[in-house]
Design a protein around this motif. Structure first.
Motif, short mmCIF file in Angstrom:
data_model
loop_
_atom_site.label_atom_id
_atom_site.label_comp_id
_atom_site.label_asym_id
_atom_site.label_seq_id
_atom_site.Cartn_x
_atom_site.Cartn_y
_atom_site.Cartn_z
N LEU A 161 0.85 -1.19 0.00
CA LEU A 161 0.00 0.00 0.00
C LEU A 161 0.88 1.24 0.00
O LEU A 161 1.47 1.60 1.02
CB LEU A 161 -0.92 -0.01 1.23
N SER A 162 1.05 1.82 -1.17
CA SER A 162 1.80 3.05 -1.43
C SER A 162 3.22 2.76 -1.91
O SER A 162 3.98 2.05 -1.26
CB SER A 162 1.86 3.97 -0.21
N ALA A 163 3.53 3.37 -3.05
CA ALA A 163 4.89 3.31 -3.61
C ALA A 163 5.71 4.44 -3.03
O ALA A 163 6.35 5.22 -3.74
CB ALA A 163 4.85 3.39 -5.13
N SER A 164 5.69 4.54 -1.71
CA SER A 164 6.54 5.50 -1.02
C SER A 164 7.98 5.06 -1.15
O SER A 164 8.29 4.01 -1.74
CB SER A 164 6.14 5.56 0.46
N MET A 165 8.89 5.83 -0.60
CA MET A 165 10.29 5.45 -0.63
C MET A 165 10.49 4.07 0.00
O MET A 165 11.21 3.22 -0.51
CB MET A 165 11.11 6.51 0.10
N ILE A 166 9.79 3.84 1.13
CA ILE A 166 9.91 2.55 1.81
C ILE A 166 9.20 1.47 1.00
O ILE A 166 9.73 0.36 0.84
CB ILE A 166 9.35 2.64 3.23
N GLY A 167 8.01 1.78 0.51
CA GLY A 167 7.28 0.79 -0.29
C GLY A 167 8.08 0.31 -1.48
O GLY A 167 8.12 -0.89 -1.80
N ARG A 168 8.76 1.23 -2.14
CA ARG A 168 9.59 0.86 -3.30
C ARG A 168 10.77 -0.01 -2.88
O ARG A 168 11.15 -0.94 -3.59
CB ARG A 168 10.08 2.13 -4.01
N ARG A 169 11.38 0.29 -1.72
CA ARG A 169 12.49 -0.53 -1.26
C ARG A 169 12.03 -1.94 -0.91
O ARG A 169 12.74 -2.92 -1.14
CB ARG A 169 13.18 0.11 -0.05
N LEU A 182 1.56 -7.00 -5.62
CA LEU A 182 0.51 -6.07 -6.01
C LEU A 182 0.83 -4.71 -5.39
O LEU A 182 1.42 -4.63 -4.31
CB LEU A 182 -0.86 -6.54 -5.51
N LEU A 183 0.45 -3.66 -6.09
CA LEU A 183 0.70 -2.31 -5.58
C LEU A 183 -0.53 -1.44 -5.79
O LEU A 183 -1.09 -1.41 -6.89
CB LEU A 183 1.90 -1.68 -6.31
N HIS A 184 -0.90 -0.74 -4.73
CA HIS A 184 -1.92 0.31 -4.88
C HIS A 184 -1.31 1.64 -4.51
O HIS A 184 -0.81 1.83 -3.40
CB HIS A 184 -3.13 0.06 -3.99
N ASP A 185 -1.34 2.55 -5.46
CA ASP A 185 -0.89 3.92 -5.24
C ASP A 185 -1.55 4.78 -6.32
O ASP A 185 -1.22 4.65 -7.50
CB ASP A 185 0.63 4.04 -5.32
N PRO A 186 -2.48 5.66 -5.94
CA PRO A 186 -3.21 6.44 -6.95
C PRO A 186 -2.34 7.43 -7.71
O PRO A 186 -2.77 7.96 -8.73
CB PRO A 186 -4.28 7.17 -6.12
N PHE A 187 -1.11 7.65 -7.24
CA PHE A 187 -0.24 8.61 -7.91
C PHE A 187 0.79 7.94 -8.82
O PHE A 187 1.65 8.63 -9.39
CB PHE A 187 0.49 9.46 -6.86
N VAL A 188 0.70 6.63 -8.96
CA VAL A 188 1.65 5.87 -9.79
C VAL A 188 0.89 5.18 -10.91
O VAL A 188 -0.12 4.52 -10.67
CB VAL A 188 2.41 4.83 -8.93
N THR A 217 1.94 3.91 3.39
CA THR A 217 1.47 5.24 3.03
C THR A 217 1.74 6.21 4.17
O THR A 217 1.67 5.85 5.34
CB THR A 217 -0.04 5.21 2.71
N PRO A 218 2.08 7.46 3.86
CA PRO A 218 2.25 8.46 4.92
C PRO A 218 0.91 8.80 5.55
O PRO A 218 -0.15 8.61 4.94
CB PRO A 218 2.85 9.66 4.18
N LEU A 219 0.95 9.29 6.77
CA LEU A 219 -0.27 9.73 7.44
C LEU A 219 -0.59 11.14 6.99
O LEU A 219 0.12 12.10 7.31
CB LEU A 219 -0.11 9.68 8.96
N LEU A 220 -1.67 11.25 6.22
CA LEU A 220 -2.17 12.53 5.72
C LEU A 220 -3.65 12.60 6.06
O LEU A 220 -4.26 11.58 6.42
CB LEU A 220 -1.97 12.61 4.19
N PRO A 221 -4.27 13.76 5.94
CA PRO A 221 -5.72 13.80 6.19
C PRO A 221 -6.49 12.78 5.34
O PRO A 221 -7.46 12.19 5.81
CB PRO A 221 -6.08 15.25 5.81
N SER A 222 -6.03 12.56 4.12
CA SER A 222 -6.73 11.63 3.22
C SER A 222 -6.46 10.17 3.54
O SER A 222 -7.17 9.28 3.06
CB SER A 222 -6.32 11.90 1.77
#
Length: 335
Positions: A161-169, A182-188, A217-222
């Motif tokens: 869940l999220s192709a963040s820097m950590i998710g990608r590593r 499997l990857l879910h990231d709405p920005f990728v 995923t980072p903690l954001l309002p969304s």
């Protein structure tokens, strides 16, 4: 190479832990480092004196916010190099408005988190912790030929869940193993996901198709409460939910109910609050492993953060720019 005037700003505990004498000596070779302890309060007379001609601020955990008052005391400040991951706690809008360049050791800090995640994926596949507990209780060897087919690490599906820097590593470190990713990231995009070696899926599919879901995923309002009751309920029987991001991303009440029922398992390095109340049910579930926010850099791994910061100061002093810049744009999607 010029030697920019540089100061340290972080808690004294962080400075002691992360910046040993070898690191400080390396830093002094590439900059003019202000003498004395790190600044943990930017309002003191000493801090004002140090900040007056500081060009580069090397920050760490416990750095006070670089607000308008702090920046007014640092008219020469042009760059911030953070020895930790997220800069949200101290880099303010005033920093960006003034055009201050920012770098972070987030990439260095991502590696131990990714290593922890991969270790937990592999251990959970063999049910190592549960079976070790049973072995300690029974003191006899189980019939290994009677091992259920669901145990093992061949052909499992791991959802990121999220192709963040950590998710990608994590995806990178999983490549040698026989996993479907499997990857879910709405920005990728799907093409970018394929290039990472994963399959792009929507959020519901990530939870229904995965044997392991790892939250990055980072903690954001969304994203607060993003992993809700419905998603947890949709997970495969005996699936594993790993969270090394932030506790508030999960519905912990729903998770406690699902683990109490023995339907899924969980590995939590973060919770909300950071230390759960002593009577919280998640403490009592044998199918839940809670670790004390230890996945990130600790001990020997702090040296990697420090080395990254020294290298960034050297690059900036040589006019080569940062290797790990933090862009103002996109801050709404990173930790």
């Amino acid at each position: 190479m010029r030697r920019p005037r540089t100061a340290l700003a972080m808690s004294l505990a962080a400075a002691t832990a992360v910046l040993d004498e070898t690191t400080l000596a390396a830093l002094r070779r590439v900059c003019d480092l202000a003498p004395g302890p790190a600044l943990d309060d930017l309002t003191t007379p000493r801090a004002r004196k140090v900040l007056r001609d500081t060009e580069v601020l090397v920050t760490g955990w416990g750095c006070p916010p670089l607000d308008a008052a702090a920046l007014a005391a640092a008219p020469q400040l042009r760059a911030v190099v953070h020895t930790g991951g997220s800069v949200r706690g101290h880099v303010t809008e005033e920093c960006w408005a003034r055009g201050i360049e920012v770098a972070s050791a987030a990439a260095a800090n991502a590696l131990p988190v990714a290593e922890y995640t991969v270790a937990m994926i592999l251990l959970s596949g063999k049910k190592v912790l549960e079976r070790a507990r049973e072995y300690r209780s029974s003191r006899r060897v189980e019939d290994w030929l009677a091992t259920p087919p669901g145990i093992g690490n061949f052909d499992r599906t791991v959802g990121i869940l999220s192709a963040s820097m950590i998710g990608r590593r994590v995806i990178e470190l999983l490549r040698p193993y026989s996993f479907r990713i499997l990857l879910h990231d709405p920005f990728v995009t799907s093409r970018e996901t394929a290039a990472l070696g994963a399959e792009a899926v929507d959020l519901d599919q990530l939870f229904t198709r995965s044997d392991v879901v790892s939250v990055h995923t980072p903690l954001l309002p969304s994203t607060r409460g993003l992993v809700d009751r419905a998603l947890i309920a949709s997970m495969r029987p005996d699936a594993v939910l790993i969270n090394t991001a932030r506790g508030a991303i999960l519905d912990q009440d729903a998770l406690a109910e699902a683990t109490a029922a023995g339907r899924i398992r969980a590995v939590l390095d973060v919770t909300e609050p950071e230390v759960l109340p002593a009577d919280h049910p998640l403490w009592e579930h044998d199918n839940v492993l809670i670790t004390p926010h230890l996945a990130g850099s600790q001990g020997s791994e702090w040296r990697r953060l420090a080395d990254t910061a020294v290298a960034e100061v050297a690059r900036w002093a040589a006019g080569r720019g940062f290797a790990h810049p933090v862009p103002r744009e996109g801050l709404g999607r990173i930790a």
